[in-house]
Motif scaffolding. Structure first.
Motif, mmCIF file in Angstrom:
data_model
loop_
_atom_site.group_PDB
_atom_site.id
_atom_site.type_symbol
_atom_site.label_atom_id
_atom_site.label_comp_id
_atom_site.label_asym_id
_atom_site.label_seq_id
_atom_site.Cartn_x
_atom_site.Cartn_y
_atom_site.Cartn_z
ATOM 1 N N SER A 184 0.665 -1.254 0.030
ATOM 2 C CA SER A 184 0.100 -0.094 -0.055
ATOM 3 C C SER A 184 1.101 1.392 -0.051
ATOM 4 C CB SER A 184 -0.962 0.019 1.145
ATOM 5 O OG SER A 184 -0.262 0.088 2.396
ATOM 6 N N GLN A 185 1.991 1.253 0.775
ATOM 7 C CA GLN A 185 3.037 2.596 0.631
ATOM 8 C C GLN A 185 3.491 2.559 -0.590
ATOM 9 O OE1 GLN A 185 5.641 1.345 3.927
ATOM 10 N NE2 GLN A 185 3.944 2.029 5.591
ATOM 11 N N LYS A 186 4.031 1.511 -1.420
ATOM 12 C CA LYS A 186 4.465 1.619 -2.528
ATOM 13 C C LYS A 186 3.609 2.128 -3.773
ATOM 14 C CE LYS A 186 7.749 -2.164 -2.236
ATOM 15 N NZ LYS A 186 8.216 -3.542 -2.607
ATOM 16 N N ILE A 187 2.222 1.620 -3.687
ATOM 17 C CA ILE A 187 1.346 2.163 -4.359
ATOM 18 C C ILE A 187 0.777 3.705 -4.137
ATOM 19 C CG2 ILE A 187 -0.967 1.928 -5.084
ATOM 20 C CD1 ILE A 187 -0.694 -0.976 -5.093
ATOM 21 N N SER A 188 0.893 4.011 -2.839
ATOM 22 C CA SER A 188 0.504 5.518 -2.657
ATOM 23 C C SER A 188 1.431 6.424 -3.203
ATOM 24 C CB SER A 188 0.486 5.657 -1.051
ATOM 25 O OG SER A 188 1.923 5.479 -0.399
ATOM 26 N N ASN A 189 2.855 5.979 -3.372
ATOM 27 C CA ASN A 189 3.774 6.917 -3.890
ATOM 28 C C ASN A 189 3.371 7.179 -5.354
ATOM 29 O OD1 ASN A 189 5.615 7.194 -1.943
ATOM 30 N ND2 ASN A 189 6.326 5.184 -2.079
ATOM 31 N N TYR A 190 2.587 6.524 -5.970
ATOM 32 C CA TYR A 190 2.272 6.670 -7.521
ATOM 33 C C TYR A 190 0.933 7.406 -7.535
ATOM 34 C CZ TYR A 190 6.176 3.749 -8.596
ATOM 35 O OH TYR A 190 7.550 3.412 -8.752
ATOM 36 N N LEU A 191 0.255 7.634 -6.424
ATOM 37 C CA LEU A 191 -1.154 8.058 -6.667
ATOM 38 C C LEU A 191 -0.989 9.570 -6.451
ATOM 39 C CD1 LEU A 191 -3.450 5.821 -4.095
ATOM 40 C CD2 LEU A 191 -3.097 5.809 -6.700
ATOM 41 N N SER A 192 -1.937 10.260 -7.432
ATOM 42 C CA SER A 192 -1.885 11.835 -7.313
ATOM 43 C C SER A 192 -3.632 12.280 -7.653
ATOM 44 C CB SER A 192 -1.042 12.452 -8.327
ATOM 45 O OG SER A 192 -1.466 11.691 -9.539
ATOM 46 N N LYS A 193 -3.816 13.464 -7.189
ATOM 47 C CA LYS A 193 -5.085 14.128 -7.405
ATOM 48 C C LYS A 193 -5.803 13.529 -9.142
ATOM 49 C CE LYS A 193 -4.614 18.109 -4.682
ATOM 50 N NZ LYS A 193 -4.448 19.693 -4.677
ATOM 51 N N GLY A 194 -6.962 13.047 -8.722
ATOM 52 C CA GLY A 194 -7.683 12.559 -9.894
ATOM 53 C C GLY A 194 -7.735 11.244 -10.310
ATOM 54 N N LEU B 129 -2.570 2.739 3.563
ATOM 55 C CA LEU B 129 -2.172 3.511 2.599
ATOM 56 C C LEU B 129 -2.486 5.075 2.969
ATOM 57 C CD1 LEU B 129 -3.022 3.605 -1.284
ATOM 58 C CD2 LEU B 129 -3.737 5.549 0.069
ATOM 59 N N ILE B 130 -3.771 5.298 3.427
ATOM 60 C CA ILE B 130 -3.879 6.654 4.167
ATOM 61 C C ILE B 130 -3.076 7.035 5.131
ATOM 62 C CG2 ILE B 130 -5.747 8.034 5.258
ATOM 63 C CD1 ILE B 130 -8.012 6.497 3.548
ATOM 64 N N ASN B 131 -2.961 6.057 6.103
ATOM 65 C CA ASN B 131 -1.974 6.158 7.463
ATOM 66 C C ASN B 131 -0.629 6.550 6.990
ATOM 67 O OD1 ASN B 131 -3.557 4.187 9.732
ATOM 68 N ND2 ASN B 131 -4.085 6.090 9.267
ATOM 69 N N TYR B 132 -0.169 5.908 5.837
ATOM 70 C CA TYR B 132 1.205 6.255 5.445
ATOM 71 C C TYR B 132 1.336 7.607 4.712
ATOM 72 C CZ TYR B 132 5.254 5.932 2.161
ATOM 73 O OH TYR B 132 6.561 6.253 1.791
ATOM 74 N N LEU B 133 0.279 7.987 4.032
ATOM 75 C CA LEU B 133 0.346 9.292 3.495
ATOM 76 C C LEU B 133 -0.006 10.666 4.570
ATOM 77 C CD1 LEU B 133 -1.932 8.916 0.442
ATOM 78 C CD2 LEU B 133 0.559 9.262 0.286
ATOM 79 N N GLN B 134 -0.636 10.372 5.516
ATOM 80 C CA GLN B 134 -0.862 11.200 6.797
ATOM 81 C C GLN B 134 0.648 11.261 7.454
ATOM 82 O OE1 GLN B 134 -3.997 8.960 8.887
ATOM 83 N NE2 GLN B 134 -5.263 10.457 8.353
ATOM 84 N N ALA B 135 1.396 10.133 7.849
ATOM 85 C CA ALA B 135 2.727 10.066 8.319
ATOM 86 C C ALA B 135 3.759 10.845 7.497
ATOM 87 C CB ALA B 135 3.262 8.601 8.649
ATOM 88 N N LYS B 136 3.638 10.678 6.135
ATOM 89 C CA LYS B 136 4.660 11.570 5.176
ATOM 90 C C LYS B 136 4.547 13.054 5.470
ATOM 91 C CE LYS B 136 5.119 10.677 0.863
ATOM 92 N NZ LYS B 136 5.085 10.110 -0.596
ATOM 93 N N LYS B 137 3.295 13.594 5.618
ATOM 94 C CA LYS B 137 3.122 14.937 5.966
ATOM 95 C C LYS B 137 2.952 15.366 7.391
ATOM 96 C CE LYS B 137 2.540 16.022 1.608
ATOM 97 N NZ LYS B 137 3.237 16.867 0.824
#
Length: 165
Positions: A28-38, A58-66
């Motif tokens: 999920s973390q690897k895939i999150s790196n490819y996701l963008s708006k849209g 996936l969402i928790n990883y994006l939260q932690a990154k920011k």
């Protein structure tokens, strides 16, 4: 053959073992790196196979990154949608399990404001008109429910498959 309107051919990953939750988290973390708006992600699979767990990681990883507080990511089975905001990114997590007809989808506003949002949809089988550019995740039970696997398919963002060679 009409070369002015080329068909987008979907690429599929091989079967990825996600029996261990740490593997689901890593993917999920690897895939999150490819996701963008849209972007829209469809998650297919039986109850309990790992769709919501994947989304939570996936969402928790994006939260932690920011540097955001890690939040609980429950299944929106009864609410149908949960929305998460991380800086300027909005993530809409839909669970269409209880949706009975394609007509109900119109009331949900599933693809409104798509260009500003990442849309994650569990149980997307009811959607008749798929967006053109989607990532599809197929979660499966293996070996008498003792193991789980994931196959990733997409007709764009093919660079995502370099992560899983």
């Amino acid at each position: 053959m009409d070369l002015t309107n080329p068909m987008h051919i979907a690429t599929k990953s091989s079967k990825i073992d996600i029996t261990l939750e740490k593997d689901t988290e890593s993917i999920s973390q690897k895939i999150s790196n490819y996701l963008s708006k849209g972007d829209t992600v469809f998650l297919y699979g039986e109850i309990g196979v790992g769709k919501t767990t994947f989304i939570r990681h996936l969402i928790n990883y994006l939260q932690a990154k920011k540097n955001y507080k890690i939040t609980e990511i429950p299944s929106p089975t009864f609410n149908i949608v949960h929305e998460y905001k991380i800086d300027e990114l909005i993530i809409c997590h839909y669970d269409l399990y209880r949706v009975q007809s394609a007509m109900e989808l119109k009331n949900i506003g599933l693809f409104e404001n798509k260009k500003d949002t990442i849309i994650l949809i569990e149980w997307p089988e009811i959607i008749k008109e798929k967006p053109k550019n989607i990532i599809e995740l197929f979660f499966n039970y293996e070996e008498n429910l003792s193991k789980r696997s994931l196959v990733i398919s997409s007709n764009y963002k093919k660079e995502i498959f370099n992560e899983f060679k």
